[in-house]
Design an enzyme around this catalytic site. Sequence first.
Site, PDB file in Angstrom:
ATOM      1  N   ARG A  83       0.862  -1.193   0.209  1.00 22.91           N
ATOM      2  CA  ARG A  83      -0.013   0.151  -0.140  1.00 22.91           C
ATOM      3  C   ARG A  83       0.921   1.078   0.065  1.00 22.91           C
ATOM      4  O   ARG A  83       1.679   1.577   0.980  1.00 22.91           O
ATOM      5  CB  ARG A  83      -0.873  -0.003   1.055  1.00 22.91           C
ATOM      6  CG  ARG A  83      -1.848   1.243   1.442  1.00 22.91           C
ATOM      7  CD  ARG A  83      -2.864   1.221   2.641  1.00 22.91           C
ATOM      8  NE  ARG A  83      -3.336   2.533   2.459  1.00 22.91           N
ATOM      9  CZ  ARG A  83      -3.398   3.316   3.586  1.00 22.91           C
ATOM     10  NH1 ARG A  83      -2.682   2.949   4.620  1.00 22.91           N
ATOM     11  NH2 ARG A  83      -3.916   4.317   3.592  1.00 22.91           N
ATOM     12  N   HIS A 126      -2.560  11.040   1.166  1.00 18.37           N
ATOM     13  CA  HIS A 126      -2.024  10.813   2.289  1.00 18.37           C
ATOM     14  C   HIS A 126      -1.454  12.117   3.027  1.00 18.37           C
ATOM     15  O   HIS A 126      -0.423  12.180   3.273  1.00 18.37           O
ATOM     16  CB  HIS A 126      -1.400   9.710   2.264  1.00 18.37           C
ATOM     17  CG  HIS A 126      -0.979   9.042   3.747  1.00 18.37           C
ATOM     18  ND1 HIS A 126      -1.303   7.576   3.891  1.00 18.37           N
ATOM     19  CD2 HIS A 126      -0.598   9.385   4.902  1.00 18.37           C
ATOM     20  CE1 HIS A 126      -1.112   7.232   5.105  1.00 18.37           C
ATOM     21  NE2 HIS A 126      -0.652   8.213   5.864  1.00 18.37           N
ATOM     22  N   GLU A 172      -7.419   8.509   6.496  1.00 15.24           N
ATOM     23  CA  GLU A 172      -7.701   9.100   7.756  1.00 15.24           C
ATOM     24  C   GLU A 172      -8.171  10.543   7.813  1.00 15.24           C
ATOM     25  O   GLU A 172      -7.609  11.285   8.224  1.00 15.24           O
ATOM     26  CB  GLU A 172      -6.574   8.795   8.731  1.00 15.24           C
ATOM     27  CG  GLU A 172      -6.118   7.319   8.889  1.00 15.24           C
ATOM     28  CD  GLU A 172      -5.189   7.223  10.190  1.00 15.24           C
ATOM     29  OE1 GLU A 172      -4.791   8.240  10.517  1.00 15.24           O
ATOM     30  OE2 GLU A 172      -4.767   6.133  10.277  1.00 15.24           O
ATOM     31  N   ASN A 309      -7.785   1.498   9.642  1.00 20.50           N
ATOM     32  CA  ASN A 309      -6.419   1.666  10.075  1.00 20.50           C
ATOM     33  C   ASN A 309      -6.824   1.812  11.661  1.00 20.50           C
ATOM     34  O   ASN A 309      -7.627   2.217  12.114  1.00 20.50           O
ATOM     35  CB  ASN A 309      -5.914   3.227   9.917  1.00 20.50           C
ATOM     36  CG  ASN A 309      -5.303   3.210   8.442  1.00 20.50           C
ATOM     37  OD1 ASN A 309      -5.456   2.340   7.673  1.00 20.50           O
ATOM     38  ND2 ASN A 309      -4.772   4.614   7.933  1.00 20.50           N
ATOM     39  N   GLU A 391      -3.832  -0.330   7.694  1.00 23.91           N
ATOM     40  CA  GLU A 391      -2.633   0.210   8.596  1.00 23.91           C
ATOM     41  C   GLU A 391      -2.796  -0.583  10.012  1.00 23.91           C
ATOM     42  O   GLU A 391      -3.984  -0.464  10.676  1.00 23.91           O
ATOM     43  CB  GLU A 391      -2.485   1.414   8.937  1.00 23.91           C
ATOM     44  CG  GLU A 391      -1.990   2.231   7.604  1.00 23.91           C
ATOM     45  CD  GLU A 391      -1.803   3.805   8.034  1.00 23.91           C
ATOM     46  OE1 GLU A 391      -1.704   4.021   9.249  1.00 23.91           O
ATOM     47  OE2 GLU A 391      -1.770   4.657   7.209  1.00 23.91           O
TER      48      GLU A 391
HETATM   49  C1  PNW Z   1      -1.657   6.898  11.046  1.00 24.89           C
HETATM   50  N1  PNW Z   1      -4.304   7.391  16.942  1.00 24.89           N
HETATM   51  O1  PNW Z   1      -2.139   8.115  11.870  1.00 24.89           O
HETATM   52  C2  PNW Z   1      -1.197   7.616   9.801  1.00 24.89           C
HETATM   53  O2  PNW Z   1      -2.027   7.113   8.534  1.00 24.89           O
HETATM   54  C3  PNW Z   1       0.128   7.249   9.570  1.00 24.89           C
HETATM   55  O3  PNW Z   1       0.481   8.083   8.361  1.00 24.89           O
HETATM   56  C4  PNW Z   1       1.034   7.288  10.730  1.00 24.89           C
HETATM   57  O4  PNW Z   1       2.560   7.021  10.316  1.00 24.89           O
HETATM   58  C5  PNW Z   1       0.511   6.183  11.647  1.00 24.89           C
HETATM   59  O5  PNW Z   1      -0.604   6.173  11.543  1.00 24.89           O
HETATM   60  C6  PNW Z   1       1.301   6.123  12.913  1.00 24.89           C
HETATM   61  O6  PNW Z   1       1.086   7.198  13.588  1.00 24.89           O
HETATM   62  C7  PNW Z   1      -2.682   8.047  13.034  1.00 24.89           C
HETATM   63  O7  PNW Z   1      -4.595   8.545  17.529  1.00 24.89           O
HETATM   64  C8  PNW Z   1      -2.508   8.874  14.110  1.00 24.89           C
HETATM   65  O8  PNW Z   1      -4.974   6.353  17.063  1.00 24.89           O
HETATM   66  C9  PNW Z   1      -3.037   8.808  15.469  1.00 24.89           C
HETATM   67  C10 PNW Z   1      -3.863   7.523  15.539  1.00 24.89           C
HETATM   68  C11 PNW Z   1      -3.934   6.806  14.691  1.00 24.89           C
HETATM   69  C12 PNW Z   1      -3.201   6.721  13.383  1.00 24.89           C
END
Ligand code: PNW
Length: 495
Positions: A83, A126, A172, A309, A391
């Site tokens: 992905r 993204h 997201e 995710n 993810e």
């Molecule tokens: C994702 N939460 O962001 C993103 O899609 C990625 O680009 C990022 O690197 C990855 O997770 C790790 O952080 C998130 O608070 C940000 O649960 C916050 C959360 C989950 C995913």
Amino acid sequence: AVDALPPNLLALPDGFAFGAATAAYQIEGAASEGGRGPSIWDAFSHEKGKTHDGDSGDVADDHYHRYPEDIDLLAKAGIKHYRLSISWSRLMPDGRTLNDEGVAFYSALLDLLVEKNIEPRVTLYHWDLPQALEDEYNGWLSPSIVEDFAAYAEKCFELFGHHVKTWTTFNEPLTFVGGGYGTGVMAPGRCSDRSRCIAGDSETEPLLAAHNVLLAHAHAASRFRARFSKGYSIDMVNCGWMAWPLRDGSVDDMNAASSFMEAQWAWFLDPLVRGDYPPSLKARAPALPQFTIEEQTLLKGSVDMLGVNYYTSRYVAAADAVYPAASVGDAAGIPALNGEYHLATTRSLSEGDPRIGVVGGSPWLYVAPDGLTDVLLWLQDRYHLPMAVTENGCDQPSGEDERDDVWRIDYLRSHIDGVATAIQRGADVQAYYAWSLLDNFEWADGYSKRFGLVFVDYNTLTRTPKRSFAWYARLIHAHASSSLLLVDDVAPGRD
Ligand code: PNW
């Protein structure tokens, strides 16, 4: 037993897809090469004090130059699904004009994946909006973005559709509208707090940006479907936590947890599947924009599957609950959530054992594999669509060995097992992508957090597969070969 495979591995069906995920701004680097224009993340990360140590994606993993090596890593490990995302400002530096060098880069990358028998799943957005569109009309805050995004999407379908069957419009939106317009900790860094942000209104702008994101998705999806049919699919990737009621038997907490789930997941998925926002969100967010009847028709059924995710979960209590282990939640800057709930990561001050476990390297990432099972079942029950875990992964607490990363293996094992459990209980989950193939630019946290299966030395840019990478390869091989064994067992005419 630190390298043990998930006990339920074979509950994942034949043909279940295992992959790894990345995103353009987090890995590509080469920010001012190949005709690329700046994105809002270039501007944001170059602003003083916005990222850890002033880190930016200028160089990142230099994937732009090293992609053959990275694809080789996937191929050698037998990872057959990848992905990735396209950088809009590399393909169209001003958001509209096609850049031949950008086309050449993604063509070469996709050609190589296909040559190596690796199936790409492509995300169009993204988080890296061309800065030109931010300057021109404030990006996602303007309805003008809808046509610009749909035209960009259509160009990608036309250019790369022969190689790519599975497409995601947005990664997201919950995270990027909350971070970009609610708390201001992500690009474009708008919020109400004038000591940290230049402009913005944290109450209304996340809702408006999300509204335009949904409409942009709907228009892109309708052009997608005019072009492709059988074998092709379009989705949006959403994220969130599982929200469990904090106090067993509390109806108030059950209601709070349920409307929290709706405010995170159903904010986006109800419009995409049912054509309108969830009633509970309308009730608690008076500034929520409304869709016209035509827009509702365009939105309804505009995803073929759900991208999910998942990283962590929380206990949720009603806002008026007085409970020592809970704090009033700053729920990712989402106005309809802020101050309305108490969020907790443990129940240990009440009866009943704590279900949410230890914290990872990032302070928000509490390990809760049951949450993944429950999220998948919640989504199955509400939307009845096929799903992919697009993810899942973690960084490790400080003190853990970054290359001999048994802590990460434990996280991945329990979560893949959580997917298997969800499937056993009726969820239609078809794929799982580990986040991430490589250590990379972790947004505001810069290079201080490592989520990769492959270690990247940021001085030399050398890649070193971690123990988890070898473990994941072994898992994929074990799953594939036991599927083959089962097929052999029932194949007629063999001695
Ligand atoms: C994702 N939460 O962001 C993103 O899609 C990625 O680009 C990022 O690197 C990855 O997770 C790790 O952080 C998130 O608070 C940000 O649960 C916050 C959360 C989950 C995913």
